[in-house]
Design an enzyme around this catalytic site. Structure first.
Site, mmCIF file in Angstrom:
data_model
loop_
_atom_site.group_PDB
_atom_site.id
_atom_site.type_symbol
_atom_site.label_atom_id
_atom_site.label_comp_id
_atom_site.label_asym_id
_atom_site.label_seq_id
_atom_site.Cartn_x
_atom_site.Cartn_y
_atom_site.Cartn_z
ATOM 1 N N HIS A 1 0.843 -1.204 0.000
ATOM 2 C CA HIS A 1 0.000 0.000 0.000
ATOM 3 C C HIS A 1 0.878 1.254 0.000
ATOM 4 O O HIS A 1 0.600 2.220 -0.715
ATOM 5 C CB HIS A 1 -0.870 0.059 1.263
ATOM 6 N N LYS B 1 -16.689 -6.927 7.012
ATOM 7 C CA LYS B 1 -15.383 -7.592 7.006
ATOM 8 C C LYS B 1 -14.816 -7.527 8.438
ATOM 9 O O LYS B 1 -14.621 -6.417 8.961
ATOM 10 C CB LYS B 1 -14.468 -6.825 6.029
ATOM 11 N N ARG C 1 -1.768 -5.789 -8.692
ATOM 12 C CA ARG C 1 -0.644 -6.640 -8.301
ATOM 13 C C ARG C 1 -0.284 -7.646 -9.380
ATOM 14 O O ARG C 1 0.860 -7.958 -9.590
ATOM 15 C CB ARG C 1 -0.966 -7.368 -6.991
ATOM 16 N N SER D 1 -3.087 -7.747 3.151
ATOM 17 C CA SER D 1 -3.227 -7.597 4.607
ATOM 18 C C SER D 1 -3.573 -8.939 5.251
ATOM 19 O O SER D 1 -3.047 -9.280 6.317
ATOM 20 C CB SER D 1 -4.308 -6.564 4.918
HETATM 21 N N1 COA Z 1 -0.014 -4.008 -2.172
HETATM 22 C C1 COA Z 1 -0.305 -4.878 -1.202
HETATM 23 N N2 COA Z 1 -1.528 -5.306 -0.926
HETATM 24 C C2 COA Z 1 -2.530 -4.824 -1.663
HETATM 25 C C3 COA Z 1 -2.313 -3.905 -2.694
HETATM 26 C C4 COA Z 1 -0.983 -3.490 -2.938
HETATM 27 N N3 COA Z 1 -0.676 -2.622 -3.893
HETATM 28 N N4 COA Z 1 -3.482 -3.622 -3.263
HETATM 29 C C5 COA Z 1 -4.405 -4.341 -2.601
HETATM 30 N N5 COA Z 1 -3.835 -5.063 -1.648
HETATM 31 C C6 COA Z 1 -4.486 -6.021 -0.753
HETATM 32 C C7 COA Z 1 -5.229 -5.373 0.369
HETATM 33 O O1 COA Z 1 -4.445 -5.334 1.536
HETATM 34 C C8 COA Z 1 -6.410 -6.281 0.541
HETATM 35 O O2 COA Z 1 -6.065 -7.331 1.383
HETATM 36 P P1 COA Z 1 -7.147 -8.082 2.259
HETATM 37 O O3 COA Z 1 -8.266 -8.491 1.349
HETATM 38 O O4 COA Z 1 -6.361 -9.178 2.773
HETATM 39 O O5 COA Z 1 -7.585 -7.083 3.277
HETATM 40 C C9 COA Z 1 -6.643 -6.906 -0.806
HETATM 41 O O6 COA Z 1 -5.452 -6.726 -1.520
HETATM 42 C C10 COA Z 1 -7.766 -6.313 -1.545
HETATM 43 O O7 COA Z 1 -7.545 -4.932 -1.623
HETATM 44 P P2 COA Z 1 -8.643 -3.965 -2.163
HETATM 45 O O8 COA Z 1 -9.182 -4.470 -3.435
HETATM 46 O O9 COA Z 1 -8.091 -2.589 -2.127
HETATM 47 O O10 COA Z 1 -9.811 -4.182 -1.129
HETATM 48 P P3 COA Z 1 -10.119 -3.383 0.089
HETATM 49 O O11 COA Z 1 -11.088 -4.166 0.898
HETATM 50 O O12 COA Z 1 -8.878 -3.007 0.815
HETATM 51 O O13 COA Z 1 -10.838 -2.052 -0.485
HETATM 52 C C11 COA Z 1 -12.538 -0.739 -1.711
HETATM 53 C C12 COA Z 1 -11.759 -2.053 -1.567
HETATM 54 C C13 COA Z 1 -12.625 0.037 -0.425
HETATM 55 C C14 COA Z 1 -11.853 0.159 -2.715
HETATM 56 C C15 COA Z 1 -13.936 -1.152 -2.247
HETATM 57 O O14 COA Z 1 -14.406 -2.234 -1.481
HETATM 58 C C16 COA Z 1 -14.952 -0.030 -2.170
HETATM 59 O O15 COA Z 1 -14.914 0.902 -2.926
HETATM 60 N N6 COA Z 1 -15.889 -0.155 -1.228
HETATM 61 C C17 COA Z 1 -16.931 0.851 -1.010
HETATM 62 C C18 COA Z 1 -18.320 0.345 -1.422
HETATM 63 C C19 COA Z 1 -18.546 0.554 -2.904
HETATM 64 O O16 COA Z 1 -18.470 1.645 -3.405
HETATM 65 N N7 COA Z 1 -18.894 -0.542 -3.583
HETATM 66 C C20 COA Z 1 -19.141 -0.526 -4.991
HETATM 67 C C21 COA Z 1 -17.866 -0.712 -5.749
HETATM 68 S S1 COA Z 1 -18.167 -0.708 -7.458
#
Ligand code: COA
Length: 170
Positions: A19, A43, A92, A131
């Site tokens: 991140h 979650k 990724r 994470s």
């Molecule tokens: N390096 C390391 N880890 C990474 C990464 C990177 N560059 N990018 C993502 N990850 C990891 C994250 O730690 C996360 O791990 P986890 O699932 O073990 O917690 C995983 O990859 C998924 O990351 P991400 O896709 O960013 O999911 P998220 O839960 O952290 O966040 C949101 C996603 C918040 C952007 C999305 O759920 C959202 O917009 N939610 C709001 C509701 C909404 O609008 N919904 C409609 C969407 S169309």
């Protein structure tokens, strides 16, 4: 000229060096990078949103134009209400793509043409990191040095110690 404000949203439970790589590179592309921590009631989290925000603030203290905030509900609403012009996402590997394109296209429908989703390719050294995997390895006493900042490791150790004290009391 209008401030260029970008958003990097996620759960950050906890923030990883993957991140932080995206945050540092994203911050170079705008005036202000908002790091938005999602309040996600579906979650189960290790850290509270406030704890996650604190860890993010400490880890990004040396990056002048980063602001840490939290949000709940639709990302598109936060984007519209806060004058965000670009949402950045880290990619990724190919396995992230299917989910990301679906989300980007749905978001585009919700926030309209003025907002773009921009993808930054994750540094290959972080492409296996998430994470959840960090938390799993830590819970099984594996080494997580180099995956998350030392301050995050200390916070995880404190959580584990608190949980162990709780178990002894039960
Ligand atoms: N390096 C390391 N880890 C990474 C990464 C990177 N560059 N990018 C993502 N990850 C990891 C994250 O730690 C996360 O791990 P986890 O699932 O073990 O917690 C995983 O990859 C998924 O990351 P991400 O896709 O960013 O999911 P998220 O839960 O952290 O966040 C949101 C996603 C918040 C952007 C999305 O759920 C959202 O917009 N939610 C709001 C509701 C909404 O609008 N919904 C409609 C969407 S169309």
């Amino acid at each position: 000229m209008k401030e260029r404000k970008m958003l990097y949203a996620g759960s950050f439970d906890p923030v990883t060096y993957g991140h932080l790589d995206i945050i540092r590179r994203g911050a170079r592309l705008c005036d202000t990078l908002v790091v938005g921590v999602l309040r996600n009631y579906s979650k189960a989290a290790l850290f509270s949103v406030e704890e996650r925000m604190g860890l993010l603030r400490e880890a990004t203290a040396d990056v002048g134009n980063v602001v840490v905030d939290s949000f709940e509900g639709l990302l598109a609403n936060y984007v519209k209400q806060n004058g965000i012009c670009v949402v950045i996402r880290g990619l990724r590997a190919t396995w992230d793509f299917d989910y990301e394109i679906q989300m980007a296209q749905m978001n585009a429908r919700l926030y309209g043409n003025e907002v773009e989703t921009v993808f930054l390719m994750t540094d290959p050294q972080h492409s296996f990191v998430s994470s959840s995997i960090v938390k799993e390895v830590f819970s099984l006493n594996g080494e997580i040095d180099g995956l998350v900042p030392p301050r995050v490791i200390a916070a995880m150790e404190a959580k584990r110690a608190a949980q162990q004290r709780e178990q002894v009391r039960e």
